[in-house]
Scaffold this motif. Sequence first.
Motif, PDB file in Angstrom:
ATOM      1  N   GLY A   1      35.760 -34.679  58.720  1.00 29.46           N
ATOM      2  CA  GLY A   1      35.892 -33.649  59.749  1.00 29.46           C
ATOM      3  C   GLY A   1      36.378 -34.158  61.090  1.00 29.46           C
ATOM      4  N   ASN A   2      35.979 -35.368  61.452  1.00 32.47           N
ATOM      5  CA  ASN A   2      36.397 -35.920  62.750  1.00 32.47           C
ATOM      6  C   ASN A   2      37.913 -36.044  62.842  1.00 32.47           C
ATOM      7  N   GLN A   3      38.524 -36.504  61.764  1.00 33.05           N
ATOM      8  CA  GLN A   3      39.967 -36.742  61.779  1.00 33.05           C
ATOM      9  C   GLN A   3      40.750 -35.444  61.956  1.00 33.05           C
ATOM     10  N   ILE A   4      40.204 -34.339  61.452  1.00 28.96           N
ATOM     11  CA  ILE A   4      40.879 -33.050  61.593  1.00 28.96           C
ATOM     12  C   ILE A   4      41.005 -32.678  63.066  1.00 28.96           C
ATOM     13  N   THR A   5      39.928 -32.868  63.816  1.00 29.39           N
ATOM     14  CA  THR A   5      39.957 -32.565  65.245  1.00 29.39           C
ATOM     15  C   THR A   5      40.855 -33.543  65.996  1.00 29.39           C
ATOM     16  N   LEU A   6      40.735 -34.836  65.693  1.00 32.55           N
ATOM     17  CA  LEU A   6      41.567 -35.841  66.362  1.00 32.55           C
ATOM     18  C   LEU A   6      43.058 -35.582  66.122  1.00 32.55           C
ATOM     19  N   ASN A   7      43.402 -35.206  64.903  1.00 36.53           N
ATOM     20  CA  ASN A   7      44.789 -34.893  64.576  1.00 36.53           C
ATOM     21  C   ASN A   7      45.278 -33.692  65.390  1.00 36.53           C
ATOM     22  N   GLY A   8      44.407 -32.710  65.574  1.00 36.36           N
ATOM     23  CA  GLY A   8      44.767 -31.536  66.371  1.00 36.36           C
ATOM     24  C   GLY A   8      45.022 -31.897  67.826  1.00 36.36           C
ATOM     25  N   ILE A   9      44.163 -32.754  68.382  1.00 38.76           N
ATOM     26  CA  ILE A   9      44.359 -33.216  69.763  1.00 38.76           C
ATOM     27  C   ILE A   9      45.685 -33.948  69.895  1.00 38.76           C
ATOM     28  N   GLU A  10      45.960 -34.815  68.934  1.00 44.40           N
ATOM     29  CA  GLU A  10      47.194 -35.602  68.989  1.00 44.40           C
ATOM     30  C   GLU A  10      48.423 -34.693  68.980  1.00 44.40           C
ATOM     31  N   GLN A  11      48.372 -33.628  68.179  1.00 40.66           N
ATOM     32  CA  GLN A  11      49.495 -32.691  68.144  1.00 40.66           C
ATOM     33  C   GLN A  11      49.690 -32.008  69.495  1.00 40.66           C
ATOM     34  N   LEU A  12      48.586 -31.638  70.143  1.00 42.78           N
ATOM     35  CA  LEU A  12      48.685 -30.959  71.435  1.00 42.78           C
ATOM     36  C   LEU A  12      49.153 -31.896  72.547  1.00 42.78           C
ATOM     37  N   LEU A  13      48.906 -33.195  72.389  1.00 42.03           N
ATOM     38  CA  LEU A  13      49.252 -34.159  73.434  1.00 42.03           C
ATOM     39  C   LEU A  13      50.646 -34.773  73.275  1.00 42.03           C
ATOM     40  N   LYS A  14      51.366 -34.405  72.231  1.00 40.85           N
ATOM     41  CA  LYS A  14      52.655 -35.037  71.929  1.00 40.85           C
ATOM     42  C   LYS A  14      53.626 -35.020  73.108  1.00 40.85           C
TER      43      LYS A  14
END
Length: 237
Positions: free
Chosen positions: A42-55
């Motif tokens: 579950g943690n990676q799902i949120t981290l991946n979402g943050i990374e997409q927003l910060l691109k």
Amino acid sequence: MKKINTIERSKASEIMDDFDLQGNELKKTLNDLENINAWLGGNQITLNGIEQLLKKQPKEKVINIADVGCGNGGMLRKVAVWARKKNYKLNLTGIDANAHGIEIARKLAHDFPEIVFLPLDIFSEEFKNQQFDIILCTLTLHHFKNPEIEKILYLFIQQAKIGVVINDLQRSKTAYRLFQAFCTVFIKNEIARKDGLTSILRGFKKEELQEFSKKINAENQTITWKWAFRYQWIIKK
């Protein structure tokens, strides 16, 4: 074997919905829930979402991120470690209505000066006045009834300058049975076991999230199924 009904979202309450829950019982349950989230990806799902927003965000820019329903702050500690490795500059705010949980989170985050915690009800005026760049909502949305979810999403869209990352459960019989089996081996905490199963029955079908998405003013949205029986919903402003 108990018959499982996943046609509609369950209206059953969870033990963790009691904001007066405190002491060692709360501390152990929050720790077990943090471990479950880590073990099941579950943690990676949120981290991946943050990374997409910060691109498209410059790394020298300070980004303000809030985690709504932060529990013991485990997700924000993971975000802080990730950001340090990626050289992002983040100010992190954990928000939870359980003041006892907030105290536990503060103690666990003593090595993370970039994290602060606020004991706030998200329907309070004080919360409504908060502004952030990104809002995270990890395994929290399912705790609310549908009309409340619509209000929460409206708030998030008003408060988040860059976007929102929602990470929540798929409601399915398979997820329920697999979590039962997982608990028999790995989870002995009765609250974590009972609440975990109730959470799945309070989770979502993809089409339900899509219906919510139509009611908010944000054209750039993606809802993606992820292991283990999660949905990652990214809303870009």
